[in-house]
Design an enzyme around this catalytic site. Structure first.
Site, PDB file in Angstrom:
ATOM      1  N   THR A 186       1.033  -1.331  -0.116  1.00 41.85           N
ATOM      2  CA  THR A 186      -0.119   0.470   0.107  1.00 41.85           C
ATOM      3  C   THR A 186       1.096   0.838   0.020  1.00 41.85           C
ATOM      4  O   THR A 186       2.229   1.261   0.491  1.00 41.85           O
ATOM      5  CB  THR A 186      -1.277   0.002   1.166  1.00 41.85           C
ATOM      6  N   THR A 220      -7.476  -1.702   1.075  1.00 42.34           N
ATOM      7  CA  THR A 220      -7.587  -3.505   0.962  1.00 42.34           C
ATOM      8  C   THR A 220      -8.635  -3.768   0.760  1.00 42.34           C
ATOM      9  O   THR A 220      -8.526  -5.144   1.332  1.00 42.34           O
ATOM     10  CB  THR A 220      -6.185  -4.025   1.844  1.00 42.34           C
ATOM     11  N   LYS A 265      -7.170 -16.558   9.820  1.00 49.10           N
ATOM     12  CA  LYS A 265      -8.187 -17.924   9.532  1.00 49.10           C
ATOM     13  C   LYS A 265      -7.070 -18.646   8.707  1.00 49.10           C
ATOM     14  O   LYS A 265      -7.622 -20.250   8.422  1.00 49.10           O
ATOM     15  CB  LYS A 265      -9.297 -17.607   9.177  1.00 49.10           C
ATOM     16  N   VAL A 321      -9.246   3.507   3.073  1.00 45.39           N
ATOM     17  CA  VAL A 321     -10.072   2.196   1.985  1.00 45.39           C
ATOM     18  C   VAL A 321      -8.691   1.540   0.904  1.00 45.39           C
ATOM     19  O   VAL A 321      -8.651   2.534   0.421  1.00 45.39           O
ATOM     20  CB  VAL A 321     -11.385   2.839   1.274  1.00 45.39           C
ATOM     21  N   PHE A 381     -11.966  -0.372  62.879  1.00 48.88           N
ATOM     22  CA  PHE A 381     -11.980   0.134  63.712  1.00 48.88           C
ATOM     23  C   PHE A 381     -11.916  -1.306  65.280  1.00 48.88           C
ATOM     24  O   PHE A 381     -11.821  -2.669  64.470  1.00 48.88           O
ATOM     25  CB  PHE A 381     -13.704   0.423  63.519  1.00 48.88           C
ATOM     26  N   HIS A 387       6.986 -13.316  52.751  1.00 46.56           N
ATOM     27  CA  HIS A 387       5.638 -14.061  52.745  1.00 46.56           C
ATOM     28  C   HIS A 387       4.157 -12.752  52.801  1.00 46.56           C
ATOM     29  O   HIS A 387       3.337 -12.518  53.457  1.00 46.56           O
ATOM     30  CB  HIS A 387       4.559 -14.715  53.764  1.00 46.56           C
ATOM     31  N   ASN A 407      -6.587  -9.094  60.100  1.00 52.22           N
ATOM     32  CA  ASN A 407      -6.655  -7.630  60.451  1.00 52.22           C
ATOM     33  C   ASN A 407      -5.558  -7.238  60.658  1.00 52.22           C
ATOM     34  O   ASN A 407      -3.894  -8.241  61.189  1.00 52.22           O
ATOM     35  CB  ASN A 407      -7.508  -7.476  61.927  1.00 52.22           C
ATOM     36  N   THR A 448       3.067   1.809   2.463  1.00 58.66           N
ATOM     37  CA  THR A 448       4.596   0.746   2.533  1.00 58.66           C
ATOM     38  C   THR A 448       5.641   0.713   1.367  1.00 58.66           C
ATOM     39  O   THR A 448       6.354   0.813   1.465  1.00 58.66           O
ATOM     40  CB  THR A 448       4.265  -0.280   3.202  1.00 58.66           C
TER      41      THR A 448
END
Length: 532
Positions: A49, A82, A153, A80, A481, A291, A433, A52
């Protein structure tokens, strides 16, 4: 411009396709010219394109334009290019299907054997400060992801390359195999491609969603692997570390490992806790983590003094701990660390001679922190649960002193205020706690992770006693608390003279009364700091 060859299509079994035609259209042009030149030397026709093609033309590499391939010009300022049925038929045709092959011949569609695509820099543009919405939206790639998905795909017949880091390996295999790529390679490239588009779509989804609300209906995040770990929480569990895509910083960003064994899952948990804690302070600070909890933390005139105070809290628990500092480690401190069993040292640098001392032990992990950015205050915390994830705002900062309320007859002195605020900054980084006893701006005792708050107080007082620390005049912080007066009373009996806690219990009056009776100052912050 290269002359288009005659359309030639033959039925071909999966995995036997020779790469004769490649479509190249990239935003990131790193390594592009060398890759294209390598393809051309193998006799591959290159279709590309506008941008590139210009880049390759400047490098003297002959290309065929997409316009020529499709017979249709790029339009709408390149929006638009490809998106054309000839391209997608050339990508999606099953070369072993006689009907598909016949369709290509009938319409004189030339098959495409390799696609090299990377996408508009949406992540980089959208993360810039002050960027206009229109510019962000223009960097949403449409044709690129469609090309990638189509090629991925149909990877039994088409190779898809999305990363410049893959160029050399792809060229090497093409040269060695007469222009073919193995089924394993094409499948691996397709896997990478689908991950790439998933990450891209997640970034776009996240950008749109976060403009609307902080907790959107769909929570899209993407992560990439940074490091394989030696094992998980236990040796029989496998593990790896992944960083969130688009995060401003992450746990190991700009962190260099200078020495020692591989990092483990538990090392990183401790490192995360240590970094959170030392970032609470601007002055020289040392934190010892064991830990996933601090077993000692202190500030001092320098980190060596801070370390001595932090270590005095609980020398036994410090054995095998992670040592985290917000200042350079000097030789004096290095020699102290070298006399101990230490799993990990984390610091923004190491002074003259410090590394040589610490490297005497082959296994200790030495990490250097060059990260100067802080996480965004809007960054969220995630906790994995079965089949899902809990998402919450980060518990950042500490309440302003002006927002706190003294609830006892005696007010804290200025020195006590400093001790209380130090204790609470540590306390909010301890597992609930949580109770933190503090004296002279160093932890004197820590009680963590108990089901009962009064047990956390007992543990903290016992730790101080075991360390030989006199709690007379000490401060105490609680992350939530006190439901009864028994917890404060234990601390008061041990010598504590000032207490800071959120308040909000039905029995607050009883707790305040116990403090008044003992002449102890108590401050309510009105904000809880649970850390489970």
């Amino acid at each position: 411009m290269a002359k288009a060859p005659e359309a030639s299509v033959e039925a071909t079994a999966p995995g036997e396709v020779e790469v004769r035609r490649a479509l190249l259209t990239v935003s990131d042009k790193r390594g592009l010219a060398d890759f294209a030149r390598g393809l051309a030397e193998l006799g591959v026709e290159i279709v590309s394109t506008g941008g590139t093609a210009q880049e390759l033309g400047d490098e003297g590499i002959e290309t065929r334009s997409v316009d020529d391939y499709t017979g249709f010009p790029e339009i709408l300022d390149g929006r638009v290019k490809t998106l054309n049925p000839r391209i997608y038929a050339g990508l999606l045709a099953l070369r072993s299907d006689a009907d598909h092959v016949e369709t290509l011949k009938e319409h004189q569609i030339e098959p495409i054997d390799l696609v090299c695509v990377n996408l508009y820099p949406f992540e980089r543009v959208s993360s810039r400060r002050g960027v206009e919405q229109e510019e962000v939206i223009e960097n949403i790639d449409v044709g690129g992801p469609t090309l990638i998905r189509a090629a991925a795909k149909n990877h039994p017949y088409v190779a898809v390359v999305t990363s410049p880091e893959s160029y050399d390996a792809v060229l090497d295999e093409l040269r060695a195999s007469g222009g073919r790529l193995s089924e394993r390679t094409r499948e691996s490239l397709a896997t990478e491609a689908f991950g790439y588009t998933a990450r891209y779509d997640a970034s776009i989804s996240r950008w749109f969603a976060e403009r609307e609300e902080d907790f959107p209906g769909q929570y899209s995040r993407s992560f990439e692997k940074v490091l394989d770990l030696s094992y998980g929480e236990n040796p029989h569990q496998r593990a790896a570390y992944y960083a969130e895509i688009s995060a401003r910083t992450h746990l190991l960003s700009m962190v260099s490992k200078l020495h020692g064994k591989e990092l483990s899952f538990n090392n990183l948990l401790d490192l995360d806790s240590g970094r959170r804690l030392i970032e609470e302070f601007e002055v020289p600070t040392a934190a010892i983590i064991k830990h996933n909890n601090p077993c000692g933390c202190a500030v001092g005139s320098d980190v060596s003094e801070a370390f001595d105070k932090a270590l005095a809290t609980d020398r036994m628990s410090a054995f095998g701990g992670a040592m985290c500092f917000n200042r350079q480690v000097n030789r004096e401190l290095a020699e102290k660390l070298n006399d101990m069993f230490v799993e990990l040292v984390f610091a923004p640098g190491y002074g003259d001679g410090a590394l040589e001392v610490l490297q005497q032990k082959p296994n200790v992990r030495l990490l250097e922190d060059d990260e100067r950015r802080r996480p965004l205050v809007t960054e969220q915390d995630l906790k994995r649960v079965r089949g899902g994830v809990l998402v919450q705002d980060r518990d950042t900062g500490l309440e302003l002193r002006e927002e706190m309320r003294v609830v006892t007859e005696r007010k804290p002195t200025e020195e006590e205020w400093g001790e209380l605020l130090f204790a609470m900054r540590v306390c909010k980084n301890v597992r609930s706690n949580a109770i933190v006893l503090s004296k002279e701006l160093g932890t004197a005792g820590i009680g963590a992770g108990q089901m009962s708050r009064v047990d956390s107080v007992r543990i903290a007082v016992d730790k101080a006693a075991a360390a030989g620390i006199d709690l007379k005049g000490a401060a105490m912080a609680s992350d939530a608390f006190f439901p009864f007066a028994d917890g404060p009373q234990i601390a008061i009996d041990a010598g504590v003279r000032s207490i800071i806690q959120p308040g909000g219990s039905q029995r607050d009056p009883e707790v305040v009364e116990a403090c008044d009776k003992a002449g102890v100052a108590m401050v309510f912050t009105a904000r809880r700091h649970f850390r489970h």
